[in-house]
Design an enzyme around this catalytic site. Structure first.
Site, PDB file in Angstrom:
ATOM      1  N   ALA A 410     -61.499  21.021  -0.441  1.00 10.24           N
ATOM      2  CA  ALA A 410     -62.733  21.335  -0.053  1.00 10.24           C
ATOM      3  C   ALA A 410     -62.324  21.918   1.494  1.00 10.24           C
ATOM      4  CB  ALA A 410     -63.583  20.065  -0.040  1.00 10.24           C
ATOM      5  N   GLU A 411     -62.482  23.229   1.417  1.00  4.92           N
ATOM      6  CA  GLU A 411     -62.003  23.990   2.742  1.00  4.92           C
ATOM      7  C   GLU A 411     -62.783  23.684   4.065  1.00  4.92           C
ATOM      8  OE1 GLU A 411     -59.814  25.876  -0.807  1.00  4.92           O
ATOM      9  OE2 GLU A 411     -62.180  25.511  -0.263  1.00  4.92           O
ATOM     10  N   PHE A 437     -53.974  29.256   0.433  1.00  5.96           N
ATOM     11  CA  PHE A 437     -53.585  30.627   0.657  1.00  5.96           C
ATOM     12  C   PHE A 437     -54.533  31.210   1.510  1.00  5.96           C
ATOM     13  CE2 PHE A 437     -51.482  29.733  -3.161  1.00  5.96           C
ATOM     14  CZ  PHE A 437     -50.390  30.645  -3.457  1.00  5.96           C
ATOM     15  N   ALA A 438     -54.457  32.338   2.375  1.00  5.22           N
ATOM     16  CA  ALA A 438     -55.392  32.755   3.051  1.00  5.22           C
ATOM     17  C   ALA A 438     -56.746  33.097   2.534  1.00  5.22           C
ATOM     18  CB  ALA A 438     -55.012  33.764   4.102  1.00  5.22           C
ATOM     19  N   ASP A 439     -56.568  33.655   1.368  1.00  8.17           N
ATOM     20  CA  ASP A 439     -57.639  34.131   0.548  1.00  8.17           C
ATOM     21  C   ASP A 439     -58.696  33.032   0.034  1.00  8.17           C
ATOM     22  OD1 ASP A 439     -55.027  35.269   0.249  1.00  8.17           O
ATOM     23  OD2 ASP A 439     -55.573  36.660  -1.412  1.00  8.17           O
ATOM     24  N   PRO A 443     -64.601  29.514   1.786  1.00  5.02           N
ATOM     25  CA  PRO A 443     -65.535  28.565   1.914  1.00  5.02           C
ATOM     26  C   PRO A 443     -65.694  27.763   3.425  1.00  5.02           C
ATOM     27  CG  PRO A 443     -64.333  28.635  -0.149  1.00  5.02           C
ATOM     28  CD  PRO A 443     -63.771  29.618   0.620  1.00  5.02           C
ATOM     29  N   HIS A 482     -54.521  35.253  -3.706  1.00  3.69           N
ATOM     30  CA  HIS A 482     -53.142  34.746  -3.347  1.00  3.69           C
ATOM     31  C   HIS A 482     -52.298  35.984  -2.615  1.00  3.69           C
ATOM     32  CE1 HIS A 482     -54.003  32.335  -6.945  1.00  3.69           C
ATOM     33  NE2 HIS A 482     -53.224  31.339  -6.106  1.00  3.69           N
TER      34      HIS A 482
END
Length: 680
Positions: A410-411, A437-439, A443, A482
């Site tokens: 849960a970013e 991953f940065a991608d 959220p 990714h």
């Protein structure tokens, strides 16, 4: 000294307490009713959400809060709550008419957002329910440091529809944190009725399956029921350390705000009905019916409230307006200034270390230096694993599960609780893996944006001391989610530093500076270089790299390449190839995007005249567009040709290696573009 009863009632509560409550309620309602007049007179208060109908629960929340001990996060309808917490009528009006001396934001934030950070009444944004995560984060600190206190998140029932609110309540339940979620349910989210928000008539019942969460229902229109509910909630949270949700049934007597017209969606019968159940009038009737006060006594209190409001109004009008020339203040706090390596360079010899080792060892060193440093994220602390790439390997074994721990997938929760925990104490430093991953970071953007203007919005009273680590970029065959780059998108948001190292020593130095600095830093890690020998360097002990200081990796006279991250190595390879053909190429490694070292860029451009900007991110709207614009605006007359950009195509980065080769920049593409510029 007045003895506070264990159970509040109109019969047993001491008269002086009943009088205090009536004084607060009367004064609060007088301000609430006067607020729209400021707008009509063009004085201010252009946003006002009347609280009338929430009187019982707001009074109770404020009376439950212990300033400088507890932590409270109000929402935009909490005028009486703020007054009950201890704000004066003058301070309420200063906020409403956006004066420089407003204790919340000094006129930088919307009116009706009440705060006093010195008391732990926190400044919150307008993002509905957003502060729920901050309350959970500060409650984590309360638990860690063993303080007898609670965090209180106050909000309307419609905010519980937000995904990050579920994340907050789930996290408080999982971690067993002393948080009180005070929900003021008036049945409407602006014009959206509750039935369009949730299937449950009582929204709190959506959370009955959450372990460790106690739910208390009360009549938010009734002072005594509300007071008893909040008293019990705080007692439970303090004694058990567990979260509590208090759902208070309220009414909304007026429109949502001064920009809303509730007659467009509420019937006349309904509007008349809520007027009849006005909590203030109910409380007044009870005080008279049970002969605790005479009508004349209450009238005297009402007259005193009118006088107090009149005096507060006069004082607030005399207060200075904000100085618009301070708009550049509090965008970013002053960073830690490196002492041993002020330019972020060194000439030391010795054993080379990989970039991943540099990150791991730097985090460990900073954790040993400052015992109030914490790290969390996904996959951070499972036995010998430390993050998806093992950057944090061994941290939990050395520093324990209270400082190094896993977060849910849960970013928003990861970033939001970092913001909240950092509010507890200035000495706290937090490192988070914002996403695997940065991608996957998107959220968390609500929290990222909110945190980015915390310092500015609070008029310099609070900044989240958080370093967000993200494994970024491609060249690993990762494909969608990714292998993308996001720094170009983030760079348009003020209030966060963004750094992107290319070599192990710079990774160590920038991370050390980020952790030691006040404020928020986005630390982008080129994951393709984690274990790549070409990024390995000697790393001096306690190496430091200042923000906003580029590094010239190669000197030249015919062409300058401006780059960062993975493409730094490609530029160096292309420059070496060109040198064999007689061309002298300079390579500038930016290292820091925000702040940006404009001077080093302009010095080289003015001296050399031919320039190209190279990065892995998309050419379209990538960070190179900003660099090229600066050069065109500030060094145009020195150019001997157009500023060329090399980056990825305006597409996602595909999974198959053939897609990577055609989409992402490489040494050959850089070399070819360089030849074009040199021939211009």
């Amino acid at each position: 000294m007045t003895t506070v009863p264990k159970v509040f009632s109109v019969k047993t509560t001491p008269k002086e307490i009943l009088e205090k409550w009536y004084r607060l309620m009367t004064l609060g309602r007088a301000i609430d009713e006067k607020a729209p007049n400021y707008l009509k007179q063009a004085i201010g208060w252009s946003y006002h959400a009347p609280y009338a109908g929430h009187d019982g629960i707001q009074l109770a929340i404020g009376q439950t809060f212990e300033k400088e001990v507890d932590h409270i996060f109000l929402y935009y309808r909490d005028l009486l709550t703020a007054l009950s917490c201890g704000l004066t009528a003058e301070e309420i009006i200063l906020n409403g008419i956006s004066k420089a001396t407003d204790p919340s934001s000094g006129g930088r934030h919307m009116s009706n957002h009440f705060a006093k950070p010195a008391w732990n009444m926190h400044n919150v944004s307008s993002l509905t329910g957003n502060h729920t995560l901050h309350a959970v984060g500060v409650a984590r600190a309360i638990k860690y440091y063993g303080e007898k206190a609670v965090a209180i998140s106050v909000q309307g029932e419609s905010s519980l529809s937000e995904g990050f609110v579920y994340e907050a309540i789930n996290g408080a339940s999982k971690e067993k944190l002393p948080v009180i979620f005070a929900i003021q349910d008036n049945g409407f989210g602006i014009s959206v009725p509750k039935k369009d928000q949730t299937a449950n008539r009582k929204v709190a019942n959506n959370f009955t399956g959450f372990k460790n969460l106690r739910i208390i229902h009360c009549n938010g229109k009734d002072v005594f029921d509300s007071m008893n509910a909040m008293h019990e909630a705080k007692k439970h949270a303090l004694e058990t350390g567990m979260p509590v949700m208090v759902q208070a049934n309220c009414i909304r007597i007026h429109s949502h705000s001064n920009s809303d017209r509730h007659e467009l969606y509420r019937s006349e019968d309904e509007r008349n009905y809520v007027q009849e159940y006005d909590p203030l009038f109910k409380y007044k009737r009870m005080l008279i019916r049970y002969e605790r006060f005479t009508p004349k006594e209450l009238e005297s209190i009402e007259n005193e409230a009118k006088i107090e409001l009149k005096e507060a109004h006069k004082l607030a009008l005399k207060a200075p307006d904000p100085d618009p020339n301070t708009y550049l203040d509090f965008v970013l706090p002053e960073p830690y200034i490196p002492q041993k390596y002020p330019n972020g360079t060194h000439q030391e010899a010795g054993e080379k270390k990989k970039l991943i080792t540099a990150l791991n060892e730097t985090i460990k060193t900073e954790f040993r230096l400052n015992p109030d440093t914490f790290i969390w994220g996904q996959d951070m602390a499972n036995k010998d694993k430390g993050g998806i790439f093992n950057v944090s390997k061994g941290l939990q074994q050395e520093f324990g599960p209270k400082r190094v721990f896993n977060a849910p997938i849960a970013e928003d929760f990861i970033v939001g609780t970092a913001n909240g925990m950092s509010r507890y104490n200035e000495k706290i430093r937090i490192v988070i893996e914002g996403a695997e991953f940065a991608d996957y970071f998107w959220p968390a953007m609500e929290q990222y944006v909110d945190s980015s203007h915390d310092y500015w919005r609070s008029n310099g009273k609070f900044t989240p001391n958080v370093t967000i680590r993200l494994a970024s970029g491609g060249y690993i065959g990762g494909g969608l989610y990714h292998s993308q780059n996001i720094e170009g998108s983030l760079a348009s948001i003020p209030g966060v530093r963004i750094v992107y190292p290319s070599f192990a020593d710079d990774a160590a130095g920038l991370l050390r500076t980020a952790i030691r600095s006040r404020g928020m830093t986005m630390f982008m890690e080129p994951k393709a270089l984690y274990n790549d020998p070409k990024a390995a360097t000697v790393i001096p002990d306690d190496f430091e790299v200042p923000f906003g200081k580029a590094r010239i990796r190669r000197n030249g006279d015919d062409l300058v390449m401006i780059t960062y991250g993975n493409t730094t190595h490609m530029c160096l390879e292309a420059a070496e190839k060109l040198s064999k053909e007689g061309a002298s190429v300079e390579v500038i490694d930016l290292r820091s995007l925000i702040p940006l070292d404009k001077q080093t860029i302009l010095n080289s451009v003015k001296r050399i005249g031919k320039v190209m900007v190279v990065h892995e991110d998309k050419v379209h709207s990538g960070f190179g567009a900003e660099v090229a614009s600066i050069i065109m605006e500030e060094a145009f007359e020195y150019l001997d040709g157009p500023v060329k950009r090399v980056g990825s195509s305006f597409t996602p980065v595909g999974f198959h290696r053939s897609f990577e080769r055609i989409i992402l920049p490489n040494t050959e593409k850089i070399y070819t573009t360089a030849k074009e510029i040199l021939a211009y």
